[in-house]
Enzyme design. Structure first.
Site, PDB file in Angstrom:
ATOM      1  N   LYS A 216       0.797  -1.053  -0.048  1.00  0.00           N
ATOM      2  CA  LYS A 216       0.045  -0.074  -0.003  1.00  0.00           C
ATOM      3  C   LYS A 216       0.924   1.262   0.117  1.00  0.00           C
ATOM      4  O   LYS A 216       1.567   1.902   0.967  1.00  0.00           O
ATOM      5  CB  LYS A 216      -0.892  -0.067   1.406  1.00  0.00           C
ATOM      6  N   GLU A 291       8.349   2.041  12.017  1.00  0.00           N
ATOM      7  CA  GLU A 291       9.077   2.789  12.075  1.00  0.00           C
ATOM      8  C   GLU A 291       8.484   4.243  11.876  1.00  0.00           C
ATOM      9  O   GLU A 291       8.043   4.528  10.922  1.00  0.00           O
ATOM     10  CB  GLU A 291      10.163   2.521  10.966  1.00  0.00           C
ATOM     11  N   CYS A 325      13.052  10.937   7.890  1.00  0.00           N
ATOM     12  CA  CYS A 325      12.981  10.586   9.634  1.00  0.00           C
ATOM     13  C   CYS A 325      14.161  10.747  10.277  1.00  0.00           C
ATOM     14  O   CYS A 325      14.170  10.768  11.565  1.00  0.00           O
ATOM     15  CB  CYS A 325      12.373   9.088   9.517  1.00  0.00           C
ATOM     16  N   GLU A 423       8.165  16.496  15.842  1.00  0.00           N
ATOM     17  CA  GLU A 423       8.496  16.295  14.646  1.00  0.00           C
ATOM     18  C   GLU A 423       7.875  17.387  13.480  1.00  0.00           C
ATOM     19  O   GLU A 423       6.794  17.297  13.461  1.00  0.00           O
ATOM     20  CB  GLU A 423       8.290  14.793  14.128  1.00  0.00           C
TER      21      GLU A 423
END
Length: 544
Positions: A216, A291, A325, A423
């Site tokens: 996906k 993650e 990331c 973040e």
């Protein structure tokens, strides 16, 4: 990254009306110079790939894919729902239960993985153009993505041939060995930053292990994923082994995570979605690898090579448009060099070239989507009330359209600030001073995340001790995040759970079954019989 050999350094993109630069820091003068040209060879629309065929959604639903320099739609994509996921999982299940893929010898699967790698490598220039156009990635950073993706397949092709599992002997009595079996249908949910390469990180070990897969892709950047269908067919991957369902997380992604015939989920994305997936996987006790991003610190001590630290931390947060990331988005600098470091960092950041993705001089291009652009610019406005803005902080004057933002640097950022704690996933960095090693460690650990960290010092003992004290899954000493595919990749705390990379990826995608074989007499306590001593538990004495 270097420009492609076919494009001279300093030349502008190969689009109509492109400008030629003599000064790499001189911006284009009109918005027209930044407009992208659709890469050749794109399909009319993007479809799912299920059981060896390109298909529309069962209900015909689609969504528009936009191009980030104009935010205009340029292609439609099938929008997957429960029925589409059911069809893909059924195909993958059939291929796993009765097809040849899980039953091939490692060398046979490795041969096909190497063919996949060859096909991927051949796409390099075309893939770079598509990735740059679709995601806003600067073309100079998009080049080479195909080679990195191909290397993932070559690496795991080698690994499954060389893999050795344990055998444990009890001479004359028993031998014990590990029987490694593929887990089943793997659900792979991938992010929108460097999407094709991130897909390869999951596809390569999943397929190498003998799993069948349902991929996906991220809905912001689905275009390059369409290339996988042709790659798999040309490489000889059997029908049903590889499947794609496009769509949104709350529909296609949710259906895949909750599907009872998908025993494991590998997800890369943001923390909030990861928490939802964690809960949904619990119902069927699925294996998970999550993650979930980071807020990674770079600790710069006064004895560090400051120029090298500047180079590395600037690249670490501003490459890939800051949409990475492992970005070193918090820089902790020892007080004696703090002012000098901040001044040099701000000066370098102010000269970073912001421009169209297709221009080889561009260092920061358009953020992936207006939704994400709004998030990043909102954080910049928050930061202006929390800390001292020393570079950037707004849209470049020459780019009135599209998702462009300057390289933005905040100094004197307190650890309570949102731009320190949360973040942002964009070209924004927070710099904070520290006085002692203990304070540096405390600041590094004082966030919800724990993915990566970077330590800059010439004191070998301190480098190792500080690295060990940081709460993160990965630490680089005197370097940015140069990957070694043999090592584990993953985080702690809010950055996720589980590790992939090297043998740990094969561990995740397989069941490691212990098989115990009797070779001789084994003492067995005879329950229900007479004559066995008190305290005899029938364990057969020492284990070896």
């Amino acid at each position: 990254m270097a420009s492609s050999p076919s494009t001279p350094t300093g030349a502008s993109a190969t689009r109509p009306g492109a400008i030629t630069r003599t000064d790499p820091h001189h911006p284009p003068t009109t918005q027209e110079d930044t407009l992208a040209t659709t890469p050749p060879g794109l399909p009319d629309r993007i479809q799912h790939y299920i059981d060896g065929a390109l298909v529309d959604s069962a209900n015909g639903e689609t969504f528009d894919v936009i191009e980030p320099t104009t935010n205009q739609p340029y292609i439609t994509c099938a929008s997957g729902q429960q029925a589409d996921v059911d069809a893909a999982v059924a195909a993958a299940t059939k291929a796993f239960d009765s097809g040849p893929w899980p039953r091939m010898l490692p060398r046979q699967r490795a041969a096909i993985l190497n063919k996949i790698a060859d096909e991927v490598s051949a796409l390099n220039d075309g893939l770079a153009a598509i990735e740059s156009f679709d995601s806003g990635l600067p073309i100079r950073q998009a080049r080479g993505q195909a080679n990195r993706a191909a290397e993932n397949f070559r690496f795991f092709a080698d690994l499954i041939v060389a893999q050795v599992d344990g055998a444990f002997k009890m001479p004359g009595r028993q031998i014990n060995y590990v029987n490694r079996k593929p887990m089943g249908v793997a659900g792979l949910i991938t992010p929108w930053n460097t999407p094709f390469m991130q897909e390869s990180w999951k596809l390569a070990p999943a397929l190498a292990s003998g799993c069948t897969v349902v991929l996906k892709p991220a809905e912001f950047t689905p275009v390059s994923a369409q290339l996988w269908a042709g790659i798999m067919e040309r490489a000889g991957v059997p029908e049903g082994v590889f499947n794609i369902v496009h769509g949104f997380g709350e529909s296609a992604g949710d259906a895949l995570v909750k599907h009872p015939d998908v025993p494991l989920i590998s997800f890369t994305g943001e923390l909030g979605t990861g928490k939802i997936i964690y809960g949904n996987c619990a119902r069927h006790m699925k294996h998970m690898s999550l993650e979930l991003g980071g807020k990674s610190p770079a600790i710069v001590f006064a004895d560090a090579d400051v120029e090298a630290a500047l180079d590395s931390t600037l690249f670490g947060v501003f490459s890939l448009n800051g949409e990475r990331c492992t970005a070193s988005s918090r820089i902790l600098v020892e007080r004696p060099i703090y002012d000098r470091f901040v001044a040099a960092y701000a000066e370098r950041a102010s000269r970073i070239v912001v421009g169209p993705p297709s221009d080889p001089d561009t260092e920061i291009a358009a953020l992936v989507h207006p939704e994400h652009y709004r998030k990043v610019t909102e954080y910049i406005e928050i930061g202006k009330s929390e800390a001292r803005l020393v570079a950037g902080g707004s849209r470049p004057e020459h780019l009135s359209k599209g998702n462009y933002v300057q390289a933005t640097v905040f100094a004197d950022v307190p650890p309570t600030a949102r731009i320190f704690q949360e973040e942002i996933f964009g070209p924004v960095v927070a710099i904070t001073p520290f006085d002692t090693e203990e304070e540096a460690i405390r600041l590094a650990n004082d966030v919800e995340y724990g993915l990566a960290a970077y330590v800059w010092t010439n004191d070998v003992a301190r480098a190792h001790n500080v690295a060990g004290a940081i709460e993160s899954g990965m630490v680089w000493i005197n370097s940015h995040n140069v990957r070694d595919l043999r090592t584990p990749f993953g985080g702690v705390k809010g950055s996720g759970l589980g590790h992939e990379g090297g043998y740990r990826s094969l561990d995740f995608y397989t069941v490691q079954q212990s098989v115990h074989v009797r070779l001789g007499d084994v003492h067995t306590t005879r329950f229900g019989a007479t004559g066995y001593a008190d305290g005899d538990l029938g364990l057969g004495g020492p284990s070896a």
